[in-house]
Design a protein around this motif. Structure first.
Motif, PDB file in Angstrom:
ATOM      1  N   LEU A   1      18.264   1.400  -9.886  1.00  0.00           N
ATOM      2  CA  LEU A   1      16.886   1.629 -10.295  1.00  0.00           C
ATOM      3  C   LEU A   1      16.700   3.076 -10.729  1.00  0.00           C
ATOM      4  CD1 LEU A   1      14.895  -0.323  -7.544  1.00  0.00           C
ATOM      5  CD2 LEU A   1      15.269  -1.019  -9.919  1.00  0.00           C
ATOM      6  N   ASN A   2      15.781   3.280 -11.627  1.00  0.00           N
ATOM      7  CA  ASN A   2      15.490   4.624 -12.121  1.00  0.00           C
ATOM      8  C   ASN A   2      14.772   5.428 -11.044  1.00  0.00           C
ATOM      9  OD1 ASN A   2      14.504   6.908 -13.495  1.00  0.00           O
ATOM     10  ND2 ASN A   2      14.392   5.767 -15.426  1.00  0.00           N
ATOM     11  N   PRO A   3      15.296   6.584 -10.642  1.00  0.00           N
ATOM     12  CA  PRO A   3      14.629   7.401  -9.615  1.00  0.00           C
ATOM     13  C   PRO A   3      13.209   7.808  -9.988  1.00  0.00           C
ATOM     14  CG  PRO A   3      16.877   8.148  -9.960  1.00  0.00           C
ATOM     15  CD  PRO A   3      16.594   7.154 -11.039  1.00  0.00           C
ATOM     16  N   ASN A   4      12.891   7.792 -11.287  1.00  0.00           N
ATOM     17  CA  ASN A   4      11.533   8.156 -11.717  1.00  0.00           C
ATOM     18  C   ASN A   4      10.501   7.111 -11.300  1.00  0.00           C
ATOM     19  OD1 ASN A   4      12.436  10.514 -12.979  1.00  0.00           O
ATOM     20  ND2 ASN A   4      12.891   9.429 -14.891  1.00  0.00           N
ATOM     21  N   TYR A   5      10.973   5.932 -10.816  1.00  0.00           N
ATOM     22  CA  TYR A   5      10.057   4.883 -10.368  1.00  0.00           C
ATOM     23  C   TYR A   5       9.557   5.116  -8.940  1.00  0.00           C
ATOM     24  CZ  TYR A   5      12.086   2.168 -14.245  1.00  0.00           C
ATOM     25  OH  TYR A   5      12.516   1.727 -15.468  1.00  0.00           O
ATOM     26  N   ALA A   6       9.967   6.207  -8.307  1.00  0.00           N
ATOM     27  CA  ALA A   6       9.706   6.398  -6.880  1.00  0.00           C
ATOM     28  C   ALA A   6       8.221   6.427  -6.537  1.00  0.00           C
ATOM     29  CB  ALA A   6      10.380   7.675  -6.387  1.00  0.00           C
ATOM     30  N   ASN A   7       7.381   6.827  -7.456  1.00  0.00           N
ATOM     31  CA  ASN A   7       5.948   6.936  -7.160  1.00  0.00           C
ATOM     32  C   ASN A   7       5.170   5.680  -7.528  1.00  0.00           C
ATOM     33  OD1 ASN A   7       5.988   9.611  -6.082  1.00  0.00           O
ATOM     34  ND2 ASN A   7       6.156  10.421  -8.166  1.00  0.00           N
ATOM     35  N   ARG A   8       5.877   4.628  -7.950  1.00  0.00           N
ATOM     36  CA  ARG A   8       5.211   3.366  -8.255  1.00  0.00           C
ATOM     37  C   ARG A   8       5.073   2.520  -6.985  1.00  0.00           C
ATOM     38  NH1 ARG A   8       7.797   1.240 -14.011  1.00  0.00           N
ATOM     39  NH2 ARG A   8       7.527   3.202 -15.165  1.00  0.00           N
TER      40      ARG A   8
ATOM     41  N   ARG B   1       0.810  -1.220   0.000  1.00  0.00           N
ATOM     42  CA  ARG B   1       0.000   0.000   0.000  1.00  0.00           C
ATOM     43  C   ARG B   1       0.847   1.275   0.000  1.00  0.00           C
ATOM     44  NH1 ARG B   1      -5.396  -0.960   1.327  1.00  0.00           N
ATOM     45  NH2 ARG B   1      -5.842  -3.100   1.978  1.00  0.00           N
ATOM     46  N   MET B   2       2.157   1.101   0.036  1.00  0.00           N
ATOM     47  CA  MET B   2       3.049   2.264   0.064  1.00  0.00           C
ATOM     48  C   MET B   2       3.825   2.364  -1.249  1.00  0.00           C
ATOM     49  SD  MET B   2       4.536   1.821   3.956  1.00  0.00           S
ATOM     50  CE  MET B   2       5.550   3.304   3.925  1.00  0.00           C
ATOM     51  N   THR B   3       4.099   3.593  -1.681  1.00  0.00           N
ATOM     52  CA  THR B   3       4.930   3.782  -2.859  1.00  0.00           C
ATOM     53  C   THR B   3       6.394   3.534  -2.500  1.00  0.00           C
ATOM     54  OG1 THR B   3       5.328   6.133  -2.455  1.00  0.00           O
ATOM     55  CG2 THR B   3       3.339   5.553  -3.713  1.00  0.00           C
ATOM     56  N   ILE B   4       7.237   3.435  -3.511  1.00  0.00           N
ATOM     57  CA  ILE B   4       8.656   3.216  -3.260  1.00  0.00           C
ATOM     58  C   ILE B   4       9.251   4.415  -2.526  1.00  0.00           C
ATOM     59  CG2 ILE B   4      10.875   2.719  -4.343  1.00  0.00           C
ATOM     60  CD1 ILE B   4       8.558   0.543  -4.458  1.00  0.00           C
ATOM     61  N   LEU B   5       8.780   5.607  -2.844  1.00  0.00           N
ATOM     62  CA  LEU B   5       9.231   6.801  -2.129  1.00  0.00           C
ATOM     63  C   LEU B   5       8.928   6.678  -0.634  1.00  0.00           C
ATOM     64  CD1 LEU B   5      10.285   9.734  -1.999  1.00  0.00           C
ATOM     65  CD2 LEU B   5       7.965  10.489  -2.583  1.00  0.00           C
ATOM     66  N   GLU B   6       7.732   6.212  -0.300  1.00  0.00           N
ATOM     67  CA  GLU B   6       7.346   6.072   1.106  1.00  0.00           C
ATOM     68  C   GLU B   6       8.113   4.938   1.788  1.00  0.00           C
ATOM     69  OE1 GLU B   6       2.690   7.542   0.786  1.00  0.00           O
ATOM     70  OE2 GLU B   6       3.218   5.471   0.280  1.00  0.00           O
ATOM     71  N   ILE B   7       8.327   3.827   1.059  1.00  0.00           N
ATOM     72  CA  ILE B   7       9.020   2.681   1.651  1.00  0.00           C
ATOM     73  C   ILE B   7      10.471   3.009   1.956  1.00  0.00           C
ATOM     74  CG2 ILE B   7       9.903   0.365   1.150  1.00  0.00           C
ATOM     75  CD1 ILE B   7       7.290  -0.124  -0.426  1.00  0.00           C
ATOM     76  N   VAL B   8      11.185   3.533   0.965  1.00  0.00           N
ATOM     77  CA  VAL B   8      12.598   3.836   1.146  1.00  0.00           C
ATOM     78  C   VAL B   8      12.795   5.038   2.060  1.00  0.00           C
ATOM     79  CG1 VAL B   8      14.755   4.426  -0.055  1.00  0.00           C
ATOM     80  CG2 VAL B   8      13.140   2.826  -1.101  1.00  0.00           C
ATOM     81  N   GLY B   9      11.847   5.968   2.018  1.00  0.00           N
ATOM     82  CA  GLY B   9      11.969   7.168   2.834  1.00  0.00           C
ATOM     83  C   GLY B   9      11.483   7.017   4.258  1.00  0.00           C
TER      84      GLY B   9
ATOM     85  N   ARG C   1      16.296   0.680   1.075  1.00  0.00           N
ATOM     86  CA  ARG C   1      15.710   1.025   2.375  1.00  0.00           C
ATOM     87  C   ARG C   1      16.704   0.760   3.504  1.00  0.00           C
ATOM     88  NH1 ARG C   1      10.436  -2.213   3.937  1.00  0.00           N
ATOM     89  NH2 ARG C   1      11.931  -3.917   3.670  1.00  0.00           N
ATOM     90  N   ALA C   2      17.428  -0.353   3.418  1.00  0.00           N
ATOM     91  CA  ALA C   2      18.404  -0.684   4.461  1.00  0.00           C
ATOM     92  C   ALA C   2      19.542   0.333   4.510  1.00  0.00           C
ATOM     93  CB  ALA C   2      18.959  -2.084   4.226  1.00  0.00           C
ATOM     94  N   LEU C   3      19.856   0.957   3.370  1.00  0.00           N
ATOM     95  CA  LEU C   3      20.968   1.909   3.305  1.00  0.00           C
ATOM     96  C   LEU C   3      20.561   3.333   3.642  1.00  0.00           C
ATOM     97  CD1 LEU C   3      22.659   0.721  -0.022  1.00  0.00           C
ATOM     98  CD2 LEU C   3      23.377   0.202   2.311  1.00  0.00           C
TER      99      LEU C   3
ATOM    100  N   GLU D   1      18.724   9.322  -4.711  1.00  0.00           N
ATOM    101  CA  GLU D   1      20.128   8.899  -4.643  1.00  0.00           C
ATOM    102  C   GLU D   1      20.232   7.394  -4.368  1.00  0.00           C
ATOM    103  OE1 GLU D   1      21.915  11.162  -1.591  1.00  0.00           O
ATOM    104  OE2 GLU D   1      21.908  13.059  -2.700  1.00  0.00           O
ATOM    105  N   LEU D   2      19.403   6.920  -3.438  1.00  0.00           N
ATOM    106  CA  LEU D   2      19.454   5.505  -3.058  1.00  0.00           C
ATOM    107  C   LEU D   2      18.998   4.605  -4.202  1.00  0.00           C
ATOM    108  CD1 LEU D   2      18.027   5.902   0.548  1.00  0.00           C
ATOM    109  CD2 LEU D   2      20.322   5.082  -0.013  1.00  0.00           C
ATOM    110  N   LEU D   3      17.934   4.991  -4.900  1.00  0.00           N
ATOM    111  CA  LEU D   3      17.470   4.196  -6.026  1.00  0.00           C
ATOM    112  C   LEU D   3      18.530   4.137  -7.122  1.00  0.00           C
ATOM    113  CD1 LEU D   3      13.715   5.288  -6.299  1.00  0.00           C
ATOM    114  CD2 LEU D   3      14.662   3.217  -5.276  1.00  0.00           C
ATOM    115  N   GLN D   4      19.177   5.270  -7.349  1.00  0.00           N
ATOM    116  CA  GLN D   4      20.255   5.306  -8.332  1.00  0.00           C
ATOM    117  C   GLN D   4      21.396   4.375  -7.908  1.00  0.00           C
ATOM    118  OE1 GLN D   4      20.035   7.342 -11.185  1.00  0.00           O
ATOM    119  NE2 GLN D   4      21.834   6.243 -11.937  1.00  0.00           N
ATOM    120  N   ALA D   5      21.692   4.369  -6.616  1.00  0.00           N
ATOM    121  CA  ALA D   5      22.804   3.560  -6.105  1.00  0.00           C
ATOM    122  C   ALA D   5      22.556   2.066  -6.266  1.00  0.00           C
ATOM    123  CB  ALA D   5      23.043   3.890  -4.628  1.00  0.00           C
ATOM    124  N   VAL D   6      21.285   1.642  -6.195  1.00  0.00           N
ATOM    125  CA  VAL D   6      20.981   0.217  -6.325  1.00  0.00           C
ATOM    126  C   VAL D   6      20.564  -0.165  -7.740  1.00  0.00           C
ATOM    127  CG1 VAL D   6      20.349   0.027  -3.889  1.00  0.00           C
ATOM    128  CG2 VAL D   6      18.563   0.491  -5.591  1.00  0.00           C
TER     129      VAL D   6
END
Length: 359
Positions: free
Chosen positions: A151-158, A116-124, A175-177, A144-149
């Motif tokens: 993944l495209n940062p534009n995916y944050a709202n998926r 139920r959470m977006t990637i932005l909410e999960i990682v943040g 998320r762990a980082l 920054e974290l998505l780029q580091a692993v």
């Protein structure tokens, strides 16, 4: 090198017993000794692989370090510049502050992310709970974290359902980082993934270790992956450590019969090689009713009378001048056990992220 130089984690005499209750009045009739007198250390910047059969207690050790469980006994000293704290004794706010320094990568990338959470909410979420970052700062950090692993940062709202298993595990790593932890506990972090994706995630973890100086406890049953990523390996059997040593030395010249049996089951990428598997007889010992003496003796093809009556200590059996190699076997110096040399991972040279894995 001094074994105790630059320590990050020093575990001593760690125990976790789960009580067994029976009857209407729930009488305490015994204990499942999931972890029983375990001691080891992890140096800053290294990866320690922790291996063993299912039920040996390796995941319980990870949860004890994270304080998901309260230890029955023992010390878990977490050493940072200027301070040393015993995680085993912390409670309340003091424990909460330390948890930001130790994070976990879970086994199942499907169950570990909230659908139920977006990637932005999960990682943040760690940043929201443990820091005073603004929304803009959180969004920037997540990118920054998505780029580091990879993944495209534009995916944050998926949402998580839009990603593959490998991508979800990358999200779990991001998320762990998030809080720049000192220690990562990776519990079977690649076992739920397809083999080709496993290789990419292992490469990613190696790249992150080198670029960020991560310290990792890598829990796994896959010795091929452990050999590829670990600096040292610790082998567990029924709640206790039976062997610890540098990865190459342990794989080439094991010093405990149980380690030899585990190594004999590792597949090798050679079509002409005939597998000579060492099949152990009997069942894994019951942690609620351990055999006398060495717990492995009922299954050990080399067992003698002393093994049945006297428990062997975990001692250094390495030649003088060599890196420590600890074994809990009465005959570690006498037995000529078969090791293996696993070739490098077949896709180890591939980049951690490829366009083909993008959503």
């Amino acid at each position: 090198m001094d074994d105790h130089a630059h320590l990050l984690l020093d575990v001593r005499g760690l125990k976790k017993y789960f009580p067994i209750h029976k009857g209407f009045f729930k009488r305490h009739v015994g204990d499942v000794k999931a972890v029983d007198d375990v001691s080891f250390f992890i140096r800053r910047g290294e990866t320690l692989g922790l291996v063993g059969e299912s039920g040996c207690g390796k995941t319980t050790i990870g949860r004890l370090i994270l304080r998901g469980y309260k230890p029955t006994a023992g010390a878990i000293e977490f050493i940072t510049p200027g301070s040393t704290v015993d995680l085993a004794t912390l409670e309340g706010e003091a424990l909460r502050r330390q948890r930001s320094k130790i994070q976990m990568i879970f086994q199942d990338p499907y169950a570990s992310l909230n659908p139920r959470m977006t990637i932005l909410e999960i990682v943040g979420e760690p940043l929201v709970c443990m820091s005073d970052h603004s929304r803009a700062q959180i969004r920037e950090r997540v990118a920054e974290l998505l780029q580091a692993v990879g993944l495209n940062p534009n995916y944050a709202n998926r949402y998580p359902h839009a990603f593959s298993g490998g991508q979800r595990q990358r999200i779990g790593i991001a998320r762990a980082l998030a809080l720049n932890p000192d220690l990562i506990v990776a519990d079977e972090a690649v076992s739920a993934l397809d083999v080709s994706i496993q290789a990419q995630v292992v490469n990613l973890l190696e790249d992150l270790q080198q670029s960020l100086g991560l310290t990792t406890l890598f829990i796994s049953h896959d010795l091929g992956v452990v050999e590829h990523i670990s600096d040292r390996v610790a082998v567990m059997y029924v709640g206790r450590l039976v062997e610890i040593g540098a990865t190459d030395a342990l794989f080439r010249t094991p010093k405990h019969p149980y380690t030899e049996a585990l190594l004999s089951a590792v597949p090798r990428p050679d079509p002409d090689y005939k597998l000579e598997r060492m099949v152990l007889q009997g069942e894994v010992a019951d942690p609620a009713n351990r055999p006398s003496g060495c717990a492995f003796h009922p299954r050990c093809p080399y067992a003698r009378e002393i093994c049945r009556v006297q428990e062997p200590p975990l001692i250094n059996v390495a030649p003088e001048g060599h890196a420590p190699h600890l074994s809990a076997c009465h005959f570690a110096d006498e037995l000529d056990l078969k090791g293996v040399h696993i070739t490098p991972h077949p896709v180890a040279a591939r980049p951690a992220y490829t366009q083909s894995e993008s959503a």
